[in-house]
Structures are given as structure tokens and as C-alpha cells.
Design a protein around this motif. Structure first.
Motif, mmCIF file in Angstrom:
data_model
loop_
_atom_site.group_PDB
_atom_site.id
_atom_site.type_symbol
_atom_site.label_atom_id
_atom_site.label_comp_id
_atom_site.label_asym_id
_atom_site.label_seq_id
_atom_site.Cartn_x
_atom_site.Cartn_y
_atom_site.Cartn_z
ATOM 1 N N LEU A 78 0.818 -1.216 0.000
ATOM 2 C CA LEU A 78 0.000 0.000 0.000
ATOM 3 C C LEU A 78 0.855 1.270 0.000
ATOM 4 O O LEU A 78 0.362 2.361 -0.246
ATOM 5 C CB LEU A 78 -0.910 0.030 1.230
ATOM 6 C CG LEU A 78 -2.194 -0.782 1.130
ATOM 7 C CD1 LEU A 78 -2.934 -0.740 2.461
ATOM 8 C CD2 LEU A 78 -3.097 -0.255 0.011
ATOM 9 N N ALA A 117 -4.552 2.226 -3.094
ATOM 10 C CA ALA A 117 -5.503 1.110 -3.184
ATOM 11 C C ALA A 117 -6.092 1.004 -4.582
ATOM 12 O O ALA A 117 -6.564 -0.054 -4.996
ATOM 13 C CB ALA A 117 -6.599 1.282 -2.147
ATOM 14 N N GLY A 174 -6.449 7.561 0.142
ATOM 15 C CA GLY A 174 -7.035 6.371 0.760
ATOM 16 C C GLY A 174 -7.428 6.615 2.208
ATOM 17 O O GLY A 174 -7.971 5.732 2.872
ATOM 18 N N THR A 200 -6.431 3.084 3.807
ATOM 19 C CA THR A 200 -5.340 2.538 2.988
ATOM 20 C C THR A 200 -4.227 3.557 2.747
ATOM 21 O O THR A 200 -3.325 3.311 1.956
ATOM 22 C CB THR A 200 -5.861 2.060 1.615
ATOM 23 O OG1 THR A 200 -6.496 3.179 0.961
ATOM 24 C CG2 THR A 200 -6.852 0.917 1.754
#
Ligand SMILES: Cc1cc2nc3c(=O)[nH]c(=O)nc-3n(C[C@H](O)[C@H](O)[C@H](O)COP(=O)(O)O)c2cc1C
Ligand code: SF4
Ligand code: FES
Lengths: 451, 164
Positions: free
Chosen positions: A296, A301, A316, A320
Motif C-alpha cells: 500500500l 488502493a 485512501g 489505505t
């Protein structure tokens, strides 16, 4: 090579001292700024899009615009050089090697804000850095850049260095103000905000070292030109302090257009990971921001290349993404243990909590205790949920953001590395012998493709 | 008798003059640093009382501040205080091993002082030198990129300095 605005002259022999600094264009921004009005300077800073480099990223020009100016009440600029967020050591570098750049920025900013007595609050441990600053201030004064009637403009300004004494919380601006008044570093309840009632109940602006240094290139090149560097709301350049498992730890100035991958692997920056090991995880912006697993970190993402900008690192959200924070960039290789690292951070926040709010005072201690149990093979599976529950109850329920800063690293570690925690609990003996390793943390993430 | 030298009293005056009229309490932390440096590396109660007197504040105002900040020692410490950082970034670079090595080498536990009063080991949290890990603070300087060999030579250096 990216643009260098702050560290352009850092390699020049003797740049720490006045003569070399001046010869290389130093103090030009003061000459220029003192011919402008304070309002015009604030306007340039607004145009530059400069965002606070201390961690929160708040627009500096806007902050300056909030400063109250009641008749007859002195105002103060305070430079935040407390730098205590684990992973962060960029301000130290600026002050140690380019002290005059900070002094220059402080003079211009003091003029813009009407501060005749400006303070640098520096963490107490940086003893020699404080001495370097004192020396630079004396040189600047000797050469007429500080003191009374600077450059014949009628503007008076003194800068004082004030050493703290070991307390991370004094980096929080209201705790810093309390500490500057000679008290314990207990954050104040806001409002009133420092811009209205700060140090000695006078209107106060607190800015980070790097923020105030960036005012120099902004005045020299103009706010609009500065704003052309970077992408979107990430204008200008940012200093990153890179540490952990990399070949070239140190301070790097980036324009916020490069990718995270380039920053880690290119020889211009971190130079990759020692012994050819693999990347496991990274905390990109100081210990308070969420840790990300390798997959990540390098890609969002959505599968796009992650960029080293405020927006890129935050892409994110907390699910994320992470944050630019203070620019403390910490890399973990495949052999590192996320549980142990999280435990050291929990201990750190527990140690640094000022103790005013019970969720922070008690919660940080509980988190440390539970993490210690898990790390040393005495944890239970239910402890992981308990940790999650505690961090959630700290976040947002405290006087100052230290509570959040303590909660986020624990939350992110569990969110992304839950199986590493579970492995510790389920394999208590083995976890004392070896680390969990890379596992699947660098595997490509399945991105759904639109059909 | 606890008293600063003339020089240091002048320094106290100069420190107090940095803050506005009536706000001399602001000089408290800088003056406590000066006091700790002057009086054996720690702040005994009579030292804190003396600082209170100099700044025209009550002793409790000094105690509450001295006890808040981790750099102020409220108990005697060895002549050489090894403050080894153990927070995350230093941990990734082997600070645990360095602390273990110092414990064995000096025969002390965390927070303890050697019998000869020379060395105290105090693990501390991030000192802003994360890229130069492992590291420790020793007096007014940082010792960075620590290895076992470096610890050996630092101990030797201190022992020699103390003998002179
Ligand atoms: C617990 C805590 C610690 C902080 N430490 C620092 C610090 O060491 N240096 C810093 O510049 N800002 C620190 N900050 C942010 C300051 O409160 C403040 O936002 C900042 O100094 C504003 O300057 P800037 O707008 O130029 O970034 C900290 C905040 C919190 C909540
Ligand atoms: S959140 Fe923690 S550090 Fe901040 S005021 Fe509350 S107890 Fe103090
Ligand atoms: S973690 Fe050790 S100096 Fe920052």
C-alpha cells in the motif's frame, strides 16, 4: 535533480557562518521584505500556498491572517524547534548547518507579524544546536540585521533562543507556550487560540523551523513562483528525514512530485535497502502517522503510483493511506517486527503524555502494557481487540492531539498487520526466537478492474 | 552554601531580561539548566529553593516544573550519564543490543549507577538523531552510529578523563 530551495547552499564550506552565508545571497529577503508592507508579505506567503511543516500542514498565510492586533498589546512570533516526533530530525539539520537561513526567515516573519521579541523554543537536548543559533544571532546582530532600527527602517527585533528540557508534548503549540512561560507543558484548552491569546496572553504565532525558513525563498522568488513548484496543494519543497533500514539515512529536500518508490530506491535519495533486503513497511511522516505495508506504500488502493505529496501520502485516508506529517520517513526491512516497533511507540506516548486527560494518561499505559505482553509471548487473541477498543476510545476524546497521535499508530498496525499480532499470540515460544518476516505484506493487492 | 558565581549570576540576569517585565518566571527552565550544570548534575531541594529565590517565585513552582521535564534529574546521577535512545527508529537499528551490551559491560541495570559513581545508564526516548542510530546523549553531545567497539572506547575515554 529536484529543485533545492532550502538546502541549495548546504554543501558550501563555512555556510554556517555569516560571511559565507551573506556571500551566497543570504539576507537578500530581509532587504526586499523591509521595503514591503507587512500585509504585502503575508499576501506573498498566502499566494505561495506554503503549509505548516510541523506536522499538521495548516496553510501558513491563513494562520498569519488570524493574528489579532489589538492596540498597544505586543505580539510574538515563536519558532517551534522542539522536534521530538520519532523519525524526525530535519529541523536539527537546518539549524545546525544553515542557522542563518532560519534567522533570516525569522526576521522577515517577525516584520510581517509585528513581533519585536521573537523566541526559538528548541528541545533541550540540542545543546550544541542552541549554541550555534546563539552564535548566528550574535553575528546577525553585529551586521545590523537584528537589534534596533534594522536597515534604517525603524523596525526593532530581537531573537532569543529558549531551551526546553525534555518533553515531546512541548512541541504542541499551547504546551510550548506554557513551557515558555516557565510552567509544566500542559496543553491549554482551545479556544482561546494562540493567535488571540498566546504567550503571556498576547497574540502569538507558533510556526515550525522549516516553515519559517521557507519564507526566505518565498520572498526572494515571489509567492506565485514558489506555488508553481510541486503539485496541487503541495507547493514548494519539503524536507524529509529518512531513517530506519535504508542505505543513505539523512535529510533530503524534495519537490513533492516524485514517487515513494523513487524516494526509497533512487541513489539520489535513500539509496535502497541494505543487503538487498525487501521492503516490509514504512511510516512516512513521523511516528504518529499510520504505518503502511509495502504494497500500500508504493501503490494506492486504486493501483496508482503513490506520490510523495500531502495528497499522495494521504490517498485512501486512514483505511489505505497515511500522512506527510512531520516528514519523518522510517523504512522497515523484511526482518523487522511490527509488534515490537508498535510497542516502543506505545511506550513513547505513554512516557510523553502530560497526564491531564484520563483517556490519554491511562489509555497509553494500557496499550503499552498489552503490547508488551503480546511482544513477549504472553498475549491473548482478545488483547488485539482490546487494543483496538482502547485506541478508539482515546481518539478524539482528549484536550490535545497527542491522544490521537498515540492511538493512530496502534490502530494502523492492527489494521494492516493483524496476522503478525495473531502469530505472536499463537506462537509465543517461536515469536521469542524469530520475527514474523515479510509474509504477504509486499504482495500485489488485488485491484478490481472495471469491465 | 548553594550560590552561583558572579559570572553565573550575571547570566541569570541576562536570561531574565529576555522576557517581558514581570514575566521573569519564563527564565525558569533556562536557569534550572544552569543550576543542574553547576551543582553536580542534579537538582537537590536546596538548589531548587535557591532558584525560586533568584526568580522571585515560590519553591513549589520550581518543583512542579523540575519534576515534569525528563532532562532534570531529581536524584544524583553518575559523572557520565549514558542516555541511550530506544524508540522505534533506533530499535530498527539495534539499540536493544547496545543497551544490553552497556548493561553487561558496566554491570548495571537500567537507571542504575556504577559503584564508583562514574556511569549511569538511562534508556530514553527519541532524541532527534534517528538517521544516525543507534545513538546516545553524553553530556552536551550526541554519540551516534554506536557499535560495541564505540561503547568500549567511550567508556575508556570517560574513565581516563575522570582519572585526570
Ligand atoms: C504532541 C504534539 C507534538 C508536536 N510537536 C511538534 C514539533 O516538535 N515541532 C513542530 O513544529 N510542531 C509540532 N507539533 C505541531 C504544533 O502544535 C504546531 O501545529 C506547529 O508548530 C505549527 O507550525 P506549522 O504550522 O509551521 O507547522 C506538535 C503537535 C502535537 C500535538
Ligand atoms: S491528550 Fe495527553 S498529552 Fe494531550 S493534554 Fe491530554 S493528557 Fe496531555
Ligand atoms: S528514535 Fe532514537 S533518536 Fe529518534
Amino acid at each position: 535533480m529536484g529543485v533545492k530551495l532550502l538546502l541549495e547552499h548546504a554543501h558550501i564550506e563555512g555556510i554556517r557562518f555569516y560571511d559565507a552565508y551573506r556571500k551566497n545571497g543570504g539576507y537578500r529577503s530581509v532587504e526586499k521584505a523591509l521595503k514591503m508592507t507587512p500585509e504585502e508579505i503575508v499576501e506573498e506567503v498566502k499566494k505561495s500556498g506554503l503549509r505548516g511543516r510541523g506536522g499538521a500542514g495548516f496553510p501558513t498565510g491563513m494562520k498569519w491572517g488570524f493574528l489579532a492586533k489589538p492596540e498597544g498589546v505586543p505580539r510574538h512570533l515563536v519558532c517551534n524547534a522542539d522536534e521530538s516526533e520519532p523519525g524526525t530530525f530535519k529541523d536539527r539539520y537546518l539549524m545546525e548547518f544553515l542557522p542563518h537561513l532560519l534567522i533570516e526567515g525569522l526576521i522577515v516573519s517577525s516584520f510581517a507579524l509585528g513581533s519585536h521579541h521573537t523566541y526559538i523554543y528548541i528541545r533541550g537536548e540540542y545543546v550544541w544546536v542552541a549554541e550555534i543559533l546563539e552564535q548566528a544571532i550574535a553575528e546577525a546582530k553585529l551586521n545590523g540585521w537584528l537589534g534596533k532600527n534594522i536597515l534604517g527602517t525603524g523596525f526593532d527585533c530581537e531573537i532569543y533562543v529558549h531551551r526546553g528540557a525534555g518533553a515531546y508534548i512541548c512541541g504542541e503549540e499551547t504546551a510550548l507556550i506554557e513551557s515558555l512561560e516557565g510552567k509544566r507543558g500542559n496543553p491549554r484548552i482551545k479556544p482561546p487560540f494562540p493567535a488571540i491569546q498566546g504567550v503571556w496572553m498576547r497574540p502569538t504565532v507558533v510556526n515550525n523551523v522549516e516553515t519559517l525558513a521557507a519564507v526566505v525563498p518565498i520572498i526572494n522568488m515571489g509567492g506565485a513562483e514558489y506555488a508553481k513548484i510541486g503539485i496541487g496543494k503541495s507547493t514548494g519543497t519539503k524536507l524529509l528525514s529518512a531513517c530506519g533500514n535504508i542505505n543513505k539515512p539523512g535529510i533530503y529536500e524534495i519537490d513533492m512530485t516524485i514517487s515513494v518508490e523513487e524516494f526509497i530506491y533512487s541513489d539520489e535519495y535513500c539509496g535502497g535497502i541494505p543487503k538487498g533486503k525487501k521492503l516490509k513497511a514504512c511510516i512516512p511522516g513521523g511516528s504518529s502517522v499510520p504505518i503502511l505495508p509495502a504494497n500500500l506504500l508504493l501503490k494506492t488502493a486504486k493501483g496508482e503510483t503513490r506520490i510523495m505529496s500531502y495528497e499522495g501520502l494521504a490517498d485512501g485516508g486512514f483505511t489505505t493511506g497515511s500522512m506527510m506529517g512531520s516528514g519523518g520517513f522510517e523504512v522497515f526491512d523484511e526482518d523487522q517486527c511490527v509488534v515490537r516497533h508498535t510497542m516502543t511507540l506505545a511506550r513513547f506516548y505513554n512516557h510523553e503524555s502530560c497526564g491531564q486527560c484520563s483517556p490519554c494518561r491511562e489509555g497509553t499505559g494500557w496499550m503499552y502494557k498489552i503490547l508488551k505482553n503480546i511482544e513477549y509471548g504472553k498475549g491473548k487473541i482478545s488483547d488485539i481487540d482490546l487494543l483496538w477498543d482502547i485506541q478508539r476510545k482515546i481518539e478524539g476524546n482528549t484536550i490535545c492531539p497527542l491522544g490521537d497521535a498515540a492511538a493512530w499508530p496502534v490502530a494502523a498496525a492492527i489494521r494492516h498487520f493483524r496476522d503478525e499480532f495473531e502469530w505472536h499470540v499463537l506462537n509465543p515460544a517461536e515469536s521469542q526466537e524469530r520475527n514474523y518476516g515479510l509474509a504477504h505484506y509486499a504482495d500485489p493487492i488485488h485491484v478490481p478492474v472495471a469491465i | 552554601m548553594i550560590k552561583f558565581s558572579e559570572d553565573k549570576l550575571n547570566k541569570v540576569e541576562e536570561l531574565m531580561a529576555r522576557y517581558p517585565e514581570g514575566k521573569q518566571k519564563s527564565a525558569l527552565i533556562p536557569v534550572l539548566h544552569l543550576a543542574q550544570d553547576t551543582f553536580d548534575g542534579w537538582l537537590d531541594v536546596p538548589v531548587m529553593d535557591y532558584v525560586a529565590e533568584l526568580l522571585h517565585i515560590t519553591p513549589i513552582e520550581v518543583y512542579e516544573v523540575a519534576s515534569f521535564y525528563s532532562m532534570f534529574n531529581l536524584k544524583p546521577v553518575g559523572k557520565y550519564l549514558f542516555e541511550v535512545c530506544r524508540t522505534g527508529p533506533c530499535m530498527l537499528n539495534g539499540s536493544d543490543d547496545i543497551i544490553e551490551y552497556i548493561k553487561v559491560k558496566l554491570g548495571v541495570q537500567e537507571g542504575q549507577t556504577t559503584a564508583d559513581g562514574l556511569f549511569t545508564l538511562k534508556p530514553v526516548e527519541c532524541l532527534g538523531a534517528c538517521g544516525y542510530a543507534p545513538m546516545m546523549q553524553l553530556g552536551k553531545t550526541y554519540r551516534e552510529h554506536l557499535t560495541k567497539e564505540k561503547i568500549d572506547s567511550i567508556v575508556e575515554e570517560c574513565t581516563r578523563a575522570a582519572a585526570n
